[in-house]
Write an enzyme that holds these catalytic residues in place. Structure first.
Site, short mmCIF file in Angstrom:
data_model
loop_
_atom_site.label_atom_id
_atom_site.label_comp_id
_atom_site.label_asym_id
_atom_site.label_seq_id
_atom_site.Cartn_x
_atom_site.Cartn_y
_atom_site.Cartn_z
CB ALA A 280 -0.90 0.01 1.23
CG ASP A 330 3.20 -9.99 9.61
OD1 ASP A 330 4.05 -9.66 8.76
OD2 ASP A 330 3.47 -10.20 10.80
CG ASP A 349 8.59 0.15 -1.19
OD1 ASP A 349 9.68 0.62 -0.84
OD2 ASP A 349 7.64 0.85 -1.61
CB CYS A 402 11.70 6.25 0.93
SG CYS A 402 10.46 6.03 2.21
N1 SAM Z 1 5.18 -0.11 -2.06
C1 SAM Z 1 4.26 0.92 -1.65
C2 SAM Z 1 4.01 1.85 -2.84
O1 SAM Z 1 4.89 1.98 -3.69
O2 SAM Z 1 2.94 2.44 -2.90
C3 SAM Z 1 4.75 1.67 -0.43
C4 SAM Z 1 5.04 0.75 0.73
S1 SAM Z 1 5.35 1.56 2.25
C5 SAM Z 1 7.01 2.00 2.08
C6 SAM Z 1 5.46 0.22 3.34
C7 SAM Z 1 4.13 -0.48 3.57
O3 SAM Z 1 4.39 -1.69 4.26
C8 SAM Z 1 3.14 0.29 4.46
O4 SAM Z 1 1.92 0.41 3.80
C9 SAM Z 1 3.00 -0.60 5.69
O5 SAM Z 1 1.71 -0.57 6.26
C10 SAM Z 1 3.32 -1.95 5.12
N2 SAM Z 1 3.78 -2.96 6.10
C11 SAM Z 1 4.51 -2.78 7.22
N3 SAM Z 1 4.76 -3.95 7.83
C12 SAM Z 1 4.19 -4.91 7.06
C13 SAM Z 1 4.10 -6.33 7.16
N4 SAM Z 1 4.64 -6.99 8.17
N5 SAM Z 1 3.43 -6.98 6.19
C14 SAM Z 1 2.85 -6.33 5.14
N6 SAM Z 1 2.90 -4.99 5.02
C15 SAM Z 1 3.57 -4.29 5.95
#
Ligand code: SAM
Length: 450
Positions: A280, A330, A349, A402
Site C-alpha cells: 500500500a 503480515d 518495499d 526511502c
Molecule cells: N510499495 C508501496 C508503494 O509503492 O505504494 C509503499 C510501501 S510503504 C514504504 C510500506 C508499507 O508496508 C506500508 O503500507 C506498511 O503498512 C506496510 N507494512 C509494514 N509492515 C508490514 C508487514 N509486516 N506486512 C505487510 N505490510 C507491511
C-alpha cells in the site's frame, strides 16, 4: 515511510477556527498553527492531520493552499523556530498553540520579508482568537522584535546545528557517520520542497504524447536524470494533482522518479508470478502491472491502507491479461493461501524511517526518534528472512527503502548476504535527494539456482 500516531499521546479536540475571515492570511496562520500543534505536541502524523483539515469546510483554494504551504514550511524549519523563540522569549511559554502560532508567523516572515507588516498584523489577528485575545500585544511585540533583531537571530541559528541544518541532532549524527562527504547536501535535500515526478501509464499513452498534453495545459516539464526510465516525466513546477490532464482516466500517476526505479530494476516479464510484500498505497504495484502481463500478489498488513490498495489495484484499471490478488496480512507470516507457490520476483518495499523523503514528510523530523531506527531494522530483517524462502531459485528480490540510514540499508543487506548462502547481490542503488527525485535505497538480490 509510514505516518504514525504516537501511542499514548493525548488526543486533541479539533475545534473549528472561528472568528477569522476565512479568506485571510490570519485564517491561514491560525489553521497552520493548529495543525503544527497536532504534529509537534500531540504526535499525530501530518498525513492524518491534513486528511482532517481537508474534511473541514474550507475557504477558497488559494488560502487553503497557503495554510498547507505554511504547515510544511514550518515543519521543515526544524530547530530554527526553537532557537528563535529561545532568543525572543524571556521565559518559555507553556502554551503549545501560542508557541506554534509564533513558529508559523516567524516562518511566514522569513518567506515574505517584503510584506513583514502584513504578516505581523495578520498574526496579531490570529492571536486574538487565543485565550480571549490576551496574547495580541505579546505576539505583536515578539514579531516586531524578531524583525529588528534578524541579524542576531541568524547568528544564533548559524551556531546551532539543529537549526542551521534543520534536522534533529540524532538524525544529523547518523547522516554524518553514513555520508561523511554528502551529509550537508542530503540535509539540504530534506529541507527543500520535493520535486513532482509523474509516471505516464504506458498502456494508455507515452511520455512524448503526455508531455504535449501538459504543454497544452500550460505545464512545463524539466529534464530528468538519464536513467529515469521510459515512463518518467518531471514537472518544472509542482501542480495540484487534480489539475493534471487525464489523471482521473489513469493516463498518469504522481510518483517520484526514485520510486519508479523499483519497476526498472525488477524488469518484470510476461507471465511472471510477482509478490509485492508491502504494497500500500500501491504506486509501485501499479507500475509493475503497467509494465507487463503478470500474476501479482499484493500484501499489506494495515487494513485501512489495504482498502486504499484495493482501490488502486482495481482490476478494472488494468487489461484483463493481468491477474491481481490483494491480501491483507503480515507478509512476515506467509499464509497458506497466498504463499503456497514460489514467486519469480519479490518486491520488499520495506517500512522505514523515511529519512530520504523528509522534504515530502517533514513531520518525520519531529515524530521519529533515534531508537526507532534499530526497531525498524529488526522489522526489515524479519520481513527479508520470511520472504526469501518464497522466491524461486534463480528469482530476484528487490529490497527498497526511502531511507538513507545505513542501518536500514547497506548494513541490513550485508548482514543478510553473510547469513544466507544462496543470496547474491546483483546491484545496489543509492539515490540522494535532489531536484529530480527523493532519497531511496535499493538492493537487487538473486537466489542462486540449485
Ligand atoms: N510499495 C508501496 C508503494 O509503492 O505504494 C509503499 C510501501 S510503504 C514504504 C510500506 C508499507 O508496508 C506500508 O503500507 C506498511 O503498512 C506496510 N507494512 C509494514 N509492515 C508490514 C508487514 N509486516 N506486512 C505487510 N505490510 C507491511
Amino acid at each position: 515511510m509510514q505516518g504514525r500516531e504516537q501511542s499514548g499521546a493525548p488526543q486533541r479536540p479539533r475545534p473549528g477556527v472561528t472568528g477569522l475571515q476565512p479568506d485571510s492570511l490570519a485564517w491561514a496562520i491560525k489553521t497552520a498553527a493548529g495543525c503544527v500543534t497536532d504534529v509537534v505536541a500531540f504526535g499525530r502524523s501530518l498525513t492524518a492531520v491534513l486528511v482532517d483539515l481537508r474534511r473541514q469546510e474550507l475557504p477558497p483554494y488559494a488560502v487553503r493552499a497557503q495554510a498547507i504551504d505554511l504547515i510544511y514550511a514550518t515543519l521543515r524549519r526544524f530547530g530554527r523556530g526553537d532557537v528563535e523563540l529561545s532568543q525572543l522569549l524571556d521565559r518559555p511559554t507553556a502554551e503549545d498553540e501560542l508557541r506554534n502560532l509564533l513558529r508559523v508567523s516567524l516562518c511566514w516572515l522569513e518567506m515574505h520579508p517584503e510584506k513583514a507588516h502584513v504578516g505581523v498584523d495578520q498574526a496579531v489577528e490570529a492571536a486574538a482568537t487565543l485565550s480571549g485575545g490576551r496574547y495580541r500585544g505579546f505576539v505583536n511585540a515578539i514579531l516586531r522584535r524578531a524583525l529588528r533583531e534578524r541579524i542576531q537571530l541568524d547568528a544564533a541559528i548559524a551556531a546551532n546545528d539543529e537549526a542551521h541544518y534543520q534536522h534533529p541532532a540524532w538524525w544529523l549524527r547518523r547522516l554524518k557517520a553514513d555520508w561523511p562527504d554528502d551529509w550537508p547536501a542530503i540535509a539540504a535535500g530534506g529541507n527543500r520542497k520535493p520535486p513532482m515526478g509523474l509516471r505516464v501509464n504506458r498502456l494508455r499513452s507515452d511520455v512524448r504524447i503526455y508531455a504535449q498534453k501538459l504543454a497544452d495545459a500550460g505545464m512545463a516539464v524539466a529534464p530528468v536524470m538519464p536513467d529515469a526510465g521510459p515512463d518518467a516525466l518531471l514537472l518544472s513546477q509542482p501542480q495540484p494533482a487534480d489539475s493534471l490532464p487525464g489523471l482521473a482516466e489513469g493516463d498518469v500517476a504522481v510518483q517520484d522518479l526514485g520510486a519508479q526505479q523499483a519497476a526498472l530494476l525488477l524488469d518484470v516479464q510476461p507471465g511472471m508470478r510477482v509478490l509485492d510484500a508491502c504494497a500500500a498505497p500501491g504506486g509501485k504495484a501499479s507500475h509493475l502491472l503497467e509494465c507487463a502481463p503478470i500474476e501479482l500478489t499484493a500484501v499489506e498488513v494495515d487494513p485501512e491502507r489495504c482498502a486504499a490498495l484495493r482501490r488502486a489495484l482495481d482490476p478494472a484499471r488494468f487489461p484483463a491479461d493481468r491477474s491481481i490478488n490483494v491480501i491483507c496480512a503480515d507478509a512476515g507470516r506467509p499464509g497458506a493461501t497466498w504463499a503456497k507457490r514460489p514467486f519469480d520476483t519479490i518486491l520488499l518495499d520495506a517500512p522505514c524511517s523515511g529519512s530520504g523523503v523528509a522534504g515530502r514528510h517533514p513531520d518525520a523530523k519531529w515524530l521519529r526518534r533515534d531508537e526507532d531506527i534499530p526497531t525498524l531494522a529488526r522489522t526489515q530483517r524479519y520481513l527479508l528472512k520470511a520472504l526469501w524462502p518464497l522466491l524461486k531459485p534463480g528469482g530476484r528480490l528487490l529490497y527498497g527503502t526511502c531511507s538513507l540510514f545505513a542501518q536500514e540499508n547497506g548494513w541490513q543487506i550485508e548482514a543478510f548476504l553473510r547469513a544466507v548462502p544462496d543470496a547474491r547481490l546483483v546491484t545496489e542503488r543509492r539515490l540522494l535527494p535532489d531536484n529530480c527525485h527523493d532519497g531511496f535505497y535499493y538492493a537487487l538480490l538473486e537466489k542462486r539456482p540449485v
